[in-house]
Design a protein around this motif. Structure first.
Motif, PDB file in Angstrom:
ATOM      1  N   SER A   1       0.887  -1.562   0.292  1.00  0.00           N
ATOM      2  CA  SER A   1      -0.119  -0.135  -0.173  1.00  0.00           C
ATOM      3  C   SER A   1       0.785   1.069  -0.300  1.00  0.00           C
ATOM      4  N   ALA A   2       0.421   2.111  -1.201  1.00  0.00           N
ATOM      5  CA  ALA A   2       1.624   3.523  -0.894  1.00  0.00           C
ATOM      6  C   ALA A   2       0.569   4.604  -1.304  1.00  0.00           C
ATOM      7  N   PRO A   3       0.531   5.654  -1.178  1.00  0.00           N
ATOM      8  CA  PRO A   3       0.091   6.886  -1.487  1.00  0.00           C
ATOM      9  C   PRO A   3      -0.776   6.967  -2.333  1.00  0.00           C
ATOM     10  N   ASP A   4      -0.606   6.316  -3.421  1.00  0.00           N
ATOM     11  CA  ASP A   4      -1.193   6.633  -4.223  1.00  0.00           C
ATOM     12  C   ASP A   4      -1.924   5.467  -4.572  1.00  0.00           C
TER      13      ASP A   4
ATOM     14  N   LEU B   1      -7.050   5.741  -8.129  1.00  0.00           N
ATOM     15  CA  LEU B   1      -7.275   6.856  -7.574  1.00  0.00           C
ATOM     16  C   LEU B   1      -6.914   7.526  -8.321  1.00  0.00           C
ATOM     17  N   LYS B   2      -7.279   8.268  -9.273  1.00  0.00           N
ATOM     18  CA  LYS B   2      -6.401   9.519 -10.060  1.00  0.00           C
ATOM     19  C   LYS B   2      -8.080  10.685 -10.997  1.00  0.00           C
TER      20      LYS B   2
ATOM     21  N   ARG C   1      -8.781   2.364 -17.526  1.00  0.00           N
ATOM     22  CA  ARG C   1      -9.544   3.345 -16.725  1.00  0.00           C
ATOM     23  C   ARG C   1     -10.812   2.475 -16.082  1.00  0.00           C
ATOM     24  N   LEU C   2     -11.481   2.946 -14.835  1.00  0.00           N
ATOM     25  CA  LEU C   2     -12.787   3.068 -14.611  1.00  0.00           C
ATOM     26  C   LEU C   2     -13.634   3.671 -14.167  1.00  0.00           C
TER      27      LEU C   2
END
Length: 258
Positions: free
Chosen positions: A24-27, A44-45, A78-79
């Motif tokens: 798990s990472a910040p992004d 999630l972007k 991309r969803l």
């Protein structure tokens, strides 16, 4: 990505075939499964979910690209919604369990467990052969259900009780367990089509259109469940060698399209 969003991604993965958190990472978050070797990085972007698959399978991404072509861009899917992401992960997990060589690996482990429980004197006997065949056919069916999404490869009928896992190259003629359990060595068919395919009375050409054997010439096809224009819902290039062998078994020199 905040902690709530990360937890949501982990839950979507857990519910749809990627139950283990690898990192798990910040992004983003990397997810895996105990049931198959593939991993997925979820991020999630800009209000959209992104999924990048890490796999050694040559078939996984092409299969996913067929189902999710509009969402695929630059090695990433991309969803736009949680439901769409769940659908992608669910399909990826099903394919990961079905595609070579996961079905064979599952089979070998099941055989080892069952043979270990048998008396040593039964090794190499007819009992062992029957165990291997029973488990192999069960694992092959499971893989076919996963690959075809639980629906007939031709009609789309999604009733598992009437679906059969049909080999293109017969079980007894396969040179190895890898061939016997190869999800591309066969089709998931409704019972009537399975009976015809198994007897080499129907097959499929390079484009997936149904072919008839000469024995069906002049016969009313409707009671057999056959109709003009029937074809496979899709066809992977890896099906082609097996289907070429199957077509060669049709009992006529010239085969007519349905």
């Amino acid at each position: 990505m905040n902690p709530l969003q990360r937890t949501l991604l982990e839950k979507i993965g857990n519910d749809n075939g990627f139950e283990h958190i690898m990192a798990s990472a910040p992004d983003g978050v990397m997810l895996a499964s105990a049931r198959h070797p593939n991993r997925v990085l979820l991020t999630l972007k800009h209000g959209a979910y992104h999924a990048i698959f890490h796999t050694n399978s040559v078939s996984l991404l092409p299969e996913l690209q067929r189902n999710f072509a509009a969402q695929y861009e630059a090695q990433s899917f991309r969803l736009a919604s949680e439901a769409a992401l769940a659908g992608l992960l669910r399909r990826a997990a099903s394919l990961s369990r079905a595609l070579p060589n996961q079905a064979e690996n599952d089979y070998q482990q099941a055989v080892l467990r069952e043979l270990t429980a048998l008396a040593p004197t039964l090794a190499g006997t007819e009992v062992e052969r029957m165990v291997r065949q029973r488990l192999g056919q069960s694992k092959f069916r499971d893989a076919m259900l996963d690959y075809w999404g639980g629906a007939c490869a031709v009609t789309g009928v999604a009733l598992p009780a009437v679906l059969r896992a049909s080999h293109a190259k017969p079980w007894a003629e396969c040179a190895s367990d890898a061939e016997r359990l190869d999800v591309f060595n066969g089709l998931l068919l409704s019972a009537n089509l399975d009976a015809l395919f198994d007897r080499f009375l129907i097959s499929f050409d390079e484009q997936g259109s149904m072919l008839l054997a000469p024995a069906l010439a002049g016969i009313d096809l409707q009671p057999l469940g056959l109709a003009p224009g029937m074809k496979l819902r899709w066809l992977n290039p890896l099906h082609q060698p097996y289907l070429a062998q199957h077509r060669a078994r049709l009992r006529q020199h010239r085969t007519d399209l349905v």
